[in-house]
Design a protein around this motif. Structure first.
Motif, PDB file in Angstrom:
ATOM      1  N   ALA A  75      10.815  45.300  13.620  1.00  0.00           N
ATOM      2  CA  ALA A  75       9.392  45.622  13.442  1.00  0.00           C
ATOM      3  C   ALA A  75       8.494  44.383  13.523  1.00  0.00           C
ATOM      4  CB  ALA A  75       9.174  46.353  12.119  1.00  0.00           C
ATOM      5  N   LEU A  76       9.056  43.247  13.876  1.00  0.00           N
ATOM      6  CA  LEU A  76       8.246  42.035  14.025  1.00  0.00           C
ATOM      7  C   LEU A  76       7.057  42.246  14.966  1.00  0.00           C
ATOM      8  CD1 LEU A  76       7.626  39.039  13.594  1.00  0.00           C
ATOM      9  CD2 LEU A  76       9.366  38.520  15.327  1.00  0.00           C
ATOM     10  N   PRO A  77       7.219  42.937  16.110  1.00  0.00           N
ATOM     11  CA  PRO A  77       6.043  43.163  16.971  1.00  0.00           C
ATOM     12  C   PRO A  77       4.906  43.931  16.280  1.00  0.00           C
ATOM     13  CG  PRO A  77       8.056  43.595  18.191  1.00  0.00           C
ATOM     14  CD  PRO A  77       8.449  43.413  16.741  1.00  0.00           C
ATOM     15  N   LEU A  78       5.228  44.772  15.327  1.00  0.00           N
ATOM     16  CA  LEU A  78       4.184  45.493  14.598  1.00  0.00           C
ATOM     17  C   LEU A  78       3.398  44.537  13.717  1.00  0.00           C
ATOM     18  CD1 LEU A  78       6.199  48.666  13.484  1.00  0.00           C
ATOM     19  CD2 LEU A  78       5.095  48.180  15.685  1.00  0.00           C
ATOM     20  N   VAL A  79       4.104  43.636  13.058  1.00  0.00           N
ATOM     21  CA  VAL A  79       3.462  42.630  12.216  1.00  0.00           C
ATOM     22  C   VAL A  79       2.575  41.737  13.078  1.00  0.00           C
ATOM     23  CG1 VAL A  79       3.909  40.619  10.746  1.00  0.00           C
ATOM     24  CG2 VAL A  79       5.281  42.697  10.472  1.00  0.00           C
ATOM     25  N   GLU A  80       3.097  41.306  14.219  1.00  0.00           N
ATOM     26  CA  GLU A  80       2.317  40.454  15.117  1.00  0.00           C
ATOM     27  C   GLU A  80       1.065  41.180  15.605  1.00  0.00           C
ATOM     28  OE1 GLU A  80       5.987  37.762  16.876  1.00  0.00           O
ATOM     29  OE2 GLU A  80       5.491  39.661  17.862  1.00  0.00           O
ATOM     30  N   ASP A  81       1.195  42.460  15.913  1.00  0.00           N
ATOM     31  CA  ASP A  81       0.038  43.246  16.334  1.00  0.00           C
ATOM     32  C   ASP A  81      -1.005  43.315  15.224  1.00  0.00           C
ATOM     33  OD1 ASP A  81      -1.213  45.344  18.265  1.00  0.00           O
ATOM     34  OD2 ASP A  81      -1.190  46.317  16.295  1.00  0.00           O
ATOM     35  N   ALA A  82      -0.564  43.583  14.018  1.00  0.00           N
ATOM     36  CA  ALA A  82      -1.502  43.687  12.892  1.00  0.00           C
ATOM     37  C   ALA A  82      -2.242  42.377  12.667  1.00  0.00           C
ATOM     38  CB  ALA A  82      -0.758  44.113  11.630  1.00  0.00           C
ATOM     39  N   LEU A  83      -1.556  41.261  12.890  1.00  0.00           N
ATOM     40  CA  LEU A  83      -2.206  39.961  12.712  1.00  0.00           C
ATOM     41  C   LEU A  83      -3.258  39.682  13.784  1.00  0.00           C
ATOM     42  CD1 LEU A  83       0.793  37.754  11.579  1.00  0.00           C
ATOM     43  CD2 LEU A  83      -1.187  38.460  10.217  1.00  0.00           C
ATOM     44  N   ARG A  84      -3.215  40.417  14.887  1.00  0.00           N
ATOM     45  CA  ARG A  84      -4.233  40.250  15.938  1.00  0.00           C
ATOM     46  C   ARG A  84      -5.470  41.112  15.701  1.00  0.00           C
ATOM     47  NH1 ARG A  84       0.537  40.097  19.061  1.00  0.00           N
ATOM     48  NH2 ARG A  84       0.364  42.311  19.576  1.00  0.00           N
ATOM     49  N   THR A  85      -5.433  41.971  14.699  1.00  0.00           N
ATOM     50  CA  THR A  85      -6.574  42.856  14.444  1.00  0.00           C
ATOM     51  C   THR A  85      -7.640  42.148  13.624  1.00  0.00           C
ATOM     52  OG1 THR A  85      -5.817  43.788  12.335  1.00  0.00           O
ATOM     53  CG2 THR A  85      -4.984  44.829  14.364  1.00  0.00           C
ATOM     54  N   ASN A  86      -8.760  42.812  13.500  1.00  0.00           N
ATOM     55  CA  ASN A  86      -9.829  42.331  12.631  1.00  0.00           C
ATOM     56  C   ASN A  86      -9.963  43.209  11.394  1.00  0.00           C
ATOM     57  OD1 ASN A  86     -10.657  40.077  14.164  1.00  0.00           O
ATOM     58  ND2 ASN A  86     -11.653  41.447  15.602  1.00  0.00           N
ATOM     59  N   ASP A  87      -8.955  44.000  11.120  1.00  0.00           N
ATOM     60  CA  ASP A  87      -8.931  44.866   9.949  1.00  0.00           C
ATOM     61  C   ASP A  87      -8.228  44.104   8.818  1.00  0.00           C
ATOM     62  OD1 ASP A  87      -8.183  46.779   7.978  1.00  0.00           O
ATOM     63  OD2 ASP A  87      -8.281  48.381   9.467  1.00  0.00           O
ATOM     64  N   ALA A  88      -8.991  43.714   7.818  1.00  0.00           N
ATOM     65  CA  ALA A  88      -8.437  42.898   6.724  1.00  0.00           C
ATOM     66  C   ALA A  88      -7.271  43.587   6.025  1.00  0.00           C
ATOM     67  CB  ALA A  88      -9.537  42.554   5.720  1.00  0.00           C
ATOM     68  N   ARG A  89      -7.316  44.911   5.937  1.00  0.00           N
ATOM     69  CA  ARG A  89      -6.209  45.634   5.287  1.00  0.00           C
ATOM     70  C   ARG A  89      -4.914  45.465   6.063  1.00  0.00           C
ATOM     71  NH1 ARG A  89      -7.832  51.471   5.537  1.00  0.00           N
ATOM     72  NH2 ARG A  89      -8.345  50.713   7.600  1.00  0.00           N
ATOM     73  N   LEU A  90      -4.997  45.538   7.384  1.00  0.00           N
ATOM     74  CA  LEU A  90      -3.805  45.394   8.217  1.00  0.00           C
ATOM     75  C   LEU A  90      -3.299  43.956   8.219  1.00  0.00           C
ATOM     76  CD1 LEU A  90      -4.692  47.666  11.280  1.00  0.00           C
ATOM     77  CD2 LEU A  90      -3.353  48.235   9.245  1.00  0.00           C
ATOM     78  N   VAL A  91      -4.210  43.010   8.272  1.00  0.00           N
ATOM     79  CA  VAL A  91      -3.807  41.598   8.247  1.00  0.00           C
ATOM     80  C   VAL A  91      -3.093  41.287   6.937  1.00  0.00           C
ATOM     81  CG1 VAL A  91      -4.649  39.208   8.229  1.00  0.00           C
ATOM     82  CG2 VAL A  91      -5.589  40.867   9.873  1.00  0.00           C
ATOM     83  N   ALA A  92      -3.660  41.717   5.825  1.00  0.00           N
ATOM     84  CA  ALA A  92      -3.024  41.472   4.520  1.00  0.00           C
ATOM     85  C   ALA A  92      -1.665  42.150   4.449  1.00  0.00           C
ATOM     86  CB  ALA A  92      -3.933  41.965   3.394  1.00  0.00           C
ATOM     87  N   GLY A 111      -1.125  33.226  10.233  1.00  0.00           N
ATOM     88  CA  GLY A 111      -1.510  34.408   9.464  1.00  0.00           C
ATOM     89  C   GLY A 111      -2.194  34.044   8.162  1.00  0.00           C
ATOM     90  N   VAL A 112      -1.678  33.023   7.495  1.00  0.00           N
ATOM     91  CA  VAL A 112      -2.303  32.564   6.247  1.00  0.00           C
ATOM     92  C   VAL A 112      -3.717  32.075   6.532  1.00  0.00           C
ATOM     93  CG1 VAL A 112      -2.217  30.819   4.407  1.00  0.00           C
ATOM     94  CG2 VAL A 112      -0.121  32.018   5.102  1.00  0.00           C
TER      95      VAL A 112
END
Length: 162
Positions: A75-92, A111-112
């Motif tokens: 699921a690493l690609p999902l985490v990487e995708d979430a880190l590319r968003t501008n949705d603070a909930r997804l990034v966190a 990410g930090v």
């Protein structure tokens, strides 16, 4: 587990493809934990598809559940995708326990820093004490210097780390 969730889990156990129909309505029909219950009975490809095809709430449910699923680093690609968003909930959520475990050092540091830029409190970043290193300290110090040079305040949780 409520009746709706129990029935939905039984359907998913019998045929993983039913997750595509049930996952979007799970929170409304079965409550906050229903989506996680369904995710526990599908494979990595289905988890990825549910994330990819989901709205922000569904993506958040997937990210929040990753640490409780037996997916290895699939699921690493999902985490990487979430880190590319501008949705603070997804990034966190991307920097939750699963992300802290599977992200390489560079991606974790980035990410930090994104959390800092998005005003996400560093207390929400999993594994920060264990993964904090001189390079991350340098990056946060540079960020703080830029903020000061611009006459802006530095978030207290950044100051605590540098």
């Amino acid at each position: 587990m409520d009746d709706w969730t129990a029935e939905a889990v039984a359907q998913v156990k019998a045929d993983q493809q039913t997750a595509h129909r049930l996952f979007p309505v799970a929170a409304r029909r079965g409550g906050p934990s229903a989506r996680a219950a369904l995710l526990g009975h599908v494979d990595a490809a289905t988890v990825a598809a549910l994330y990819r095809n989901g709205d922000a709430g569904e993506r958040l449910a997937v990210l929040d559940a990753l640490d409780r699923l037996d997916l290895g680093d699939a699921a690493l690609p999902l985490v990487e995708d979430a880190l590319r968003t501008n949705d603070a909930r997804l990034v966190a959520a991307a920097l939750g326990p699963y992300g802290a475990r599977v992200l390489d050092d560079h991606a974790y540091r980035q990410g930090v820093l994104k959390c800092v830029f998005m005003a996400i409190p560093l207390e929400r970043v999993a594994g920060l004490d264990e993964r904090f290193d001189p390079e991350l300290a340098r990056m946060l110090a540079a960020y703080a210097d830029e903020r000061r040079a611009a006459g802006r305040t530095v978030p207290p949780d950044v100051l605590e780390r540098i």
